[in-house]
Design an enzyme around this catalytic site. Structure first.
Site, PDB file in Angstrom:
ATOM      1  N   CYS A 117       0.822  -1.223   0.000  1.00 36.33           N
ATOM      2  CA  CYS A 117       0.000   0.000   0.000  1.00 36.33           C
ATOM      3  C   CYS A 117       0.852   1.267   0.000  1.00 36.33           C
ATOM      4  CB  CYS A 117      -0.915   0.015   1.218  1.00 36.33           C
ATOM      5  SG  CYS A 117      -2.026  -1.383   1.262  1.00 36.33           S
ATOM      6  N   HIS A 257      -2.758   6.906   4.307  1.00 37.37           N
ATOM      7  CA  HIS A 257      -3.296   5.759   3.568  1.00 37.37           C
ATOM      8  C   HIS A 257      -4.555   5.285   4.297  1.00 37.37           C
ATOM      9  CE1 HIS A 257      -3.972   1.947   1.856  1.00 37.37           C
ATOM     10  NE2 HIS A 257      -3.492   1.260   2.881  1.00 37.37           N
ATOM     11  N   ASN A 287     -10.189  -0.141   1.798  1.00 39.13           N
ATOM     12  CA  ASN A 287      -8.748  -0.013   1.587  1.00 39.13           C
ATOM     13  C   ASN A 287      -8.449  -0.300   0.114  1.00 39.13           C
ATOM     14  OD1 ASN A 287      -5.984  -0.303   1.435  1.00 39.13           O
ATOM     15  ND2 ASN A 287      -5.797  -1.624   3.242  1.00 39.13           N
TER      16      ASN A 287
END
Ligand code: UT7
Length: 330
Positions: A117, A257, A287
């Site tokens: 990520c 994030h 996500n």
């Protein structure tokens, strides 16, 4: 500008999110979960899911087209296509090459970057160095994922978390003091197995057994990841700010994030950053890994909330483990 360190800035941004929405109510029909559990433990209400025909490069391609259009540029104006992803179309060639094919961008170099990520911020740092060393004039950086196709839809501890999306930015050298002010990036491969895709590579090639055991899906020790994420995101943000010679009070927008609302809140608390500066949209996307930061940026821009001179702190953590932060002057 004389005496000012050259910087690299984002000149445009494009986002693509597949139209199909999967709500928590839909998930209640698929696994033993509840809307209430998902909202309180993760902050997610819904996520977008690619349709059967869409691979990661299809999402990336659409985001890239939108970024090019926003900058009024043609693909020939780009010197490099860099895709950050953990869900590539194929093990090889790179997703970036599939995107290049779609753009009709003959012979422009293209490659992928795998940093979980954190890949979008890693990509920004790579693009910055290539531009400042004059290897490239303009870089098209895309973060894209179709995580729904590597998610085990029978595993309630992971399937409620992820979504599909892509975000693209075009970067070039800045002509003023806007752009990347500082960065910080780190990795710790000793913790790789806390969040990984066990099979399908050369360690555990695809076989009837790997398929039967579900080893081609995301495997995650959520609790462990959570603890490391909060600690490392605080570290990255603090260090990037220190390198920029700035404090938390100088930050206009904190873009973490979007992995879990509790990770975001805990990181914000540790950094002592005012709540109103923290941007979140996890409830609408879940996500989406590398796509989360460019989507946040573009939403802030569209809402008219990005003003010249604003200080943006971007911060991410992901598989690897990897973690990074960037301080950026808009
Ligand atoms: O981008 C970076 C990658 N990923 C992340 O950052 C994810 C980081 N981790 C997390 O976000 C959280 O750890 C999760 C959301 C994955 C899990 O939340 P948690 O508060 O850490 O829950 P847990 O794993 O400790 O599980 C608590 C309970 C367990 O039941 P028991 O053992 O207490 O009876 C789980 O079985 O919740 C249960 N559970 C669920 N219940 C309903 C786990 N998933 C679900 C679910 N619905 N979807």
């Amino acid at each position: 500008m004389e005496g000012v360190r050259p910087t690299v800035k984002i000149i445009s941004c494009g986002v693509y999110v597949p139209p199909k929405i999967l709500t928590n109510a839909d998930l209640e029909k698929m696994v033993d979960t509840s809307d209430e559990w998902i909202i309180t433990r993760t902050g997610i209400r819904e996520r977008h899911i690619a349709d059967e025909s869409q691979a990661t490069s299809d999402l990336c391609l659409e985001a890239a087209r939108r970024a090019l259009e926003q900058a009024s540029l043609k693909v020939e104006d780009i010197d490099l296509i860099l895709v950050a992803t953990s869900s590539p179309d194929t093990l090889f060639p790179s997703t970036a090459c599939w995107v290049q094919k779609g753009l009709g961008a003959l012979e422009i170099p293209a490659f992928d970057l795998s940093a979980g990520c954190t890949g979008f911020l890693y990509g920004m740092i790579v693009a910055e160095s290539l531009i400042l060393t004059h290897v490239c004039r303009r870089v098209l950086l895309i973060g894209g994922e179709v995580l729904s196709k590597i998610t085990n839809w029978e595993d309630r501890s992971t399937c409620v978390l992820f979504g599909d999306a892509a975000g693209a930015v075009i970067l070039e050298e800045s002509q003023d003091d806007s752009g990347i002010l500082s960065s910080y990036w780190r990795a710790d491969g000793s913790l790789a197995e806390l969040l990984y895709l066990p099979a399908g590579g050369t360690r555990l090639p695809a076989s009837e057994e790997t398929v039967r055991k579900g080893l081609h899906y995301i495997s995650m020790k959520g609790n462990e990841v959570f603890k490391h994420a909060v600690r490392r995101m605080e570290e990255a943000a603090s260090e990037a700010l220190r390198r920029a010679g700035l404090n938390v009070e100088d930050v206009t927008h904190f873009i973490p994030h979007q992995a879990n609302i509790r990770i975001i809140e805990a990181t914000g608390e540790r950094l002592k950053i005012a709540n109103h500066k923290v941007y979140t949209n996890i409830e609408r996307y879940g996500n989406v890994s590398v796509a989360s930061i460019p989507i946040c940026l573009e939403e802030l821009r569209v809402q008219g909330k990005l003003k010249k001179g604003d200080i943006i702190l971007m911060d991410a953590f992901g598989a690897g483990f990897t973690w990074a932060a960037i301080v950026y002057r808009w």
